[in-house]
Design an enzyme around this catalytic site. Structure first.
Site, PDB file in Angstrom:
ATOM      1  N   CYS A 287      16.181  23.241  66.007  1.00 37.55           N
ATOM      2  CA  CYS A 287      17.000  24.134  65.174  1.00 37.55           C
ATOM      3  C   CYS A 287      16.473  25.560  65.253  1.00 37.55           C
ATOM      4  O   CYS A 287      17.255  26.515  65.372  1.00 37.55           O
ATOM      5  CB  CYS A 287      16.993  23.681  63.714  1.00 37.55           C
ATOM      6  SG  CYS A 287      17.697  22.049  63.430  1.00 37.55           S
TER       7      CYS A 287
ATOM      8  N   CYS B 108      12.831  21.578  61.636  1.00 37.21           N
ATOM      9  CA  CYS B 108      13.393  21.115  62.912  1.00 37.21           C
ATOM     10  C   CYS B 108      13.106  22.124  64.019  1.00 37.21           C
ATOM     11  O   CYS B 108      13.662  23.227  64.010  1.00 37.21           O
ATOM     12  CB  CYS B 108      14.896  20.886  62.722  1.00 37.21           C
ATOM     13  SG  CYS B 108      15.813  20.645  64.250  1.00 37.21           S
TER      14      CYS B 108
END
Length: 164
Positions: free
Chosen positions: A72, A69
């Site tokens: 993230c 991600c």
């Protein structure tokens, strides 16, 4: 009660001393040398989430993330900086969503990153998605409980153990 999790070496941001910090303990870790609060950043899984997060005596910021991600990976350094700024008042618990489906289900994670502020095992607030550092700082400080600082737990190195 101190859980039987491997300790992580944390360098004190104030004096540079290396300290061993357990994933779970009462209170908040402090440097064995200068006694300043240490950043408490823990990686956890379904198996030990309850011990590491729910049983924490200080507020917890849960970061549900995944290695693939992009947002993230952008938010992670900001969260670690906030954990350092709020050392002694906050524990950052990082949970890889791919490896912890029960934690993801518990918090109804449908998108990552998902951030959850908890205290004494209870959810205080939740935020989904990446946000700029200033917005994350404001959101987090707004939702942290206004309690006296948790009692400190000296790291094992303050007792002469495991000093490196």
């Amino acid at each position: 009660m101190i859980a039987k999790h491997p300790a992580k070496v944390v360098v004190c941001p104030n004096c540079g001393t290396k300290n061993r910090v357990r994933a779970a303990a009462d209170g908040a870790p402090r440097c064995g040398n200068c006694h300043d609060p240490l950043p408490w950043i823990v990686d956890t899984s379904d198996a030990d989430f309850s011990t590491v997060a729910d049983e924490s005596t200080i507020p917890v910021l849960v970061d549900v993330w995944a290695p693939w991600c992009g947002p993230c990976r952008m938010v992670s350094p900001v969260l670690e900086q906030l954990a350092t700024e709020l050392a002694g008042k906050l524990k950052l618990v990082k949970v890889n969503a791919d490896e912890a489906p029960e934690v993801s289900r518990r918090f109804g994670v449908q998108a990552i990153p998902t951030l959850v502020v908890m205290h004494h095992g209870q959810v205080i607030d939740k935020q989904i998605g990446a946000a700029p550092a200033g917005a994350l700082r404001s959101w987090l400080t707004e939702h942290l409980p206004n309690e006296e600082a948790a009692p400190a737990v000296n790291s094992p190195s303050s007792r002469g153990e495991d000093r490196q």
